[in-house]
Design a protein around this motif. Structure first.
Motif, PDB file in Angstrom:
ATOM      1  N   ASP A  15       0.794  -1.366  -0.014  1.00  0.00           N
ATOM      2  CA  ASP A  15       0.031  -0.048  -0.069  1.00  0.00           C
ATOM      3  C   ASP A  15       0.693   1.430   0.023  1.00  0.00           C
ATOM      4  OD1 ASP A  15      -2.396  -1.383   0.295  1.00  0.00           O
ATOM      5  OD2 ASP A  15      -2.176  -1.789   2.282  1.00  0.00           O
ATOM      6  N   LYS A  16       2.116   1.016   0.317  1.00  0.00           N
ATOM      7  CA  LYS A  16       2.742   2.449   0.664  1.00  0.00           C
ATOM      8  C   LYS A  16       4.419   2.146   0.419  1.00  0.00           C
ATOM      9  CE  LYS A  16       2.710   2.748   5.517  1.00  0.00           C
ATOM     10  NZ  LYS A  16       3.149   1.763   6.170  1.00  0.00           N
ATOM     11  N   GLU A  17       5.149   3.072   0.235  1.00  0.00           N
ATOM     12  CA  GLU A  17       6.543   3.220   0.222  1.00  0.00           C
ATOM     13  C   GLU A  17       6.974   3.040   1.791  1.00  0.00           C
ATOM     14  OE1 GLU A  17       8.424   5.180  -3.577  1.00  0.00           O
ATOM     15  OE2 GLU A  17       7.673   6.701  -2.215  1.00  0.00           O
ATOM     16  N   VAL A  39       3.028   4.338  -7.358  1.00  0.00           N
ATOM     17  CA  VAL A  39       3.389   5.645  -8.333  1.00  0.00           C
ATOM     18  C   VAL A  39       3.304   6.929  -7.296  1.00  0.00           C
ATOM     19  CG1 VAL A  39       2.297   7.232 -10.037  1.00  0.00           C
ATOM     20  CG2 VAL A  39       2.313   4.548 -10.204  1.00  0.00           C
ATOM     21  N   THR A  40       4.331   7.596  -7.212  1.00  0.00           N
ATOM     22  CA  THR A  40       4.214   8.918  -6.392  1.00  0.00           C
ATOM     23  C   THR A  40       3.538  10.236  -6.923  1.00  0.00           C
ATOM     24  OG1 THR A  40       6.225   9.882  -7.117  1.00  0.00           O
ATOM     25  CG2 THR A  40       6.651   7.910  -5.406  1.00  0.00           C
ATOM     26  N   ASP A  41       3.356  11.125  -6.055  1.00  0.00           N
ATOM     27  CA  ASP A  41       2.931  12.311  -6.207  1.00  0.00           C
ATOM     28  C   ASP A  41       4.218  12.976  -6.765  1.00  0.00           C
ATOM     29  OD1 ASP A  41       0.236  12.081  -5.440  1.00  0.00           O
ATOM     30  OD2 ASP A  41       0.969  12.513  -3.372  1.00  0.00           O
ATOM     31  N   ILE A  59      11.180   4.042 -13.153  1.00  0.00           N
ATOM     32  CA  ILE A  59      11.169   4.997 -13.900  1.00  0.00           C
ATOM     33  C   ILE A  59      10.517   6.116 -13.548  1.00  0.00           C
ATOM     34  CG2 ILE A  59      10.159   5.858 -16.371  1.00  0.00           C
ATOM     35  CD1 ILE A  59       9.582   2.771 -17.071  1.00  0.00           C
ATOM     36  N   LEU A  60      11.363   7.396 -13.490  1.00  0.00           N
ATOM     37  CA  LEU A  60      11.083   8.446 -13.216  1.00  0.00           C
ATOM     38  C   LEU A  60      10.535   9.368 -14.034  1.00  0.00           C
ATOM     39  CD1 LEU A  60      12.861   7.486 -10.810  1.00  0.00           C
ATOM     40  CD2 LEU A  60      13.455   9.641 -10.365  1.00  0.00           C
ATOM     41  N   GLU A  61       9.918  10.409 -13.624  1.00  0.00           N
ATOM     42  CA  GLU A  61       9.331  11.535 -14.725  1.00  0.00           C
ATOM     43  C   GLU A  61       9.934  12.614 -14.238  1.00  0.00           C
ATOM     44  OE1 GLU A  61       5.436  13.793 -16.106  1.00  0.00           O
ATOM     45  OE2 GLU A  61       5.146  11.688 -15.484  1.00  0.00           O
ATOM     46  N   HIS A  83       9.365  16.082 -10.119  1.00  0.00           N
ATOM     47  CA  HIS A  83       9.441  14.731 -10.622  1.00  0.00           C
ATOM     48  C   HIS A  83       8.620  13.819  -9.861  1.00  0.00           C
ATOM     49  CE1 HIS A  83      12.010  15.433  -6.882  1.00  0.00           C
ATOM     50  NE2 HIS A  83      11.963  13.964  -6.678  1.00  0.00           N
ATOM     51  N   ARG A  84       8.407  12.603 -10.227  1.00  0.00           N
ATOM     52  CA  ARG A  84       7.732  11.721  -9.565  1.00  0.00           C
ATOM     53  C   ARG A  84       8.250  10.298 -10.233  1.00  0.00           C
ATOM     54  NH1 ARG A  84       1.777  10.767 -12.232  1.00  0.00           N
ATOM     55  NH2 ARG A  84       2.611  10.527 -14.335  1.00  0.00           N
ATOM     56  N   VAL A  85       7.981   9.313  -9.421  1.00  0.00           N
ATOM     57  CA  VAL A  85       8.081   7.910  -9.776  1.00  0.00           C
ATOM     58  C   VAL A  85       6.956   7.263 -10.538  1.00  0.00           C
ATOM     59  CG1 VAL A  85       8.748   5.822  -8.850  1.00  0.00           C
ATOM     60  CG2 VAL A  85       9.883   7.595  -7.854  1.00  0.00           C
TER      61      VAL A  85
END
Length: 100
Positions: A15-17, A39-41, A59-61, A83-85
């Motif tokens: 459910d979470k990192e 997927v992160t914020d 993969i990071l954006e 950035h986010r993952v």
């Protein structure tokens, strides 16, 4: 002085990192983060962040550009680089934050 082994006691949560503080003072913070497939914020941070993939792939954006990372890759993320993952597969991150 406490010894921290980044390869021991690795846990994942569906459910979470999971973030674990390794070290922190007025200039630097070091975390171990474990992630399954979260997927992160978006992040817009004040400090320089240097990430290393200890295990897994991600993969990071970063500012609209996708960057693929694999075990052993190290990536500096400059202050205020948005950035986010967007993809993670059983990742163990070493995250170093250099405070301003």
């Amino acid at each position: 002085m406490k010894i921290y082994n980044i390869y021991e006691n690795i846990n994942f949560d569906k459910d979470k990192e999971i973030e674990e503080l390794i070290f922190e003072n007025e200039k630097i913070k070091i975390l171990r983060t474990t992630s399954l497939n979260q997927v992160t914020d978006y992040y817009d941070q004040e400090e320089l962040e240097i990430v290393k993939i200890v295990q897994g792939s991600a993969i990071l954006e970063i500012e609209g550009k996708e960057i693929k990372l694999k075990k052993g890759d190290i990536l500096p993320i400059s202050p205020h680089q948005v950035h986010r993952v967007i993809y993670q597969d059983h990742v163990v991150w070493l995250c170093i934050f250099v405070k301003n």
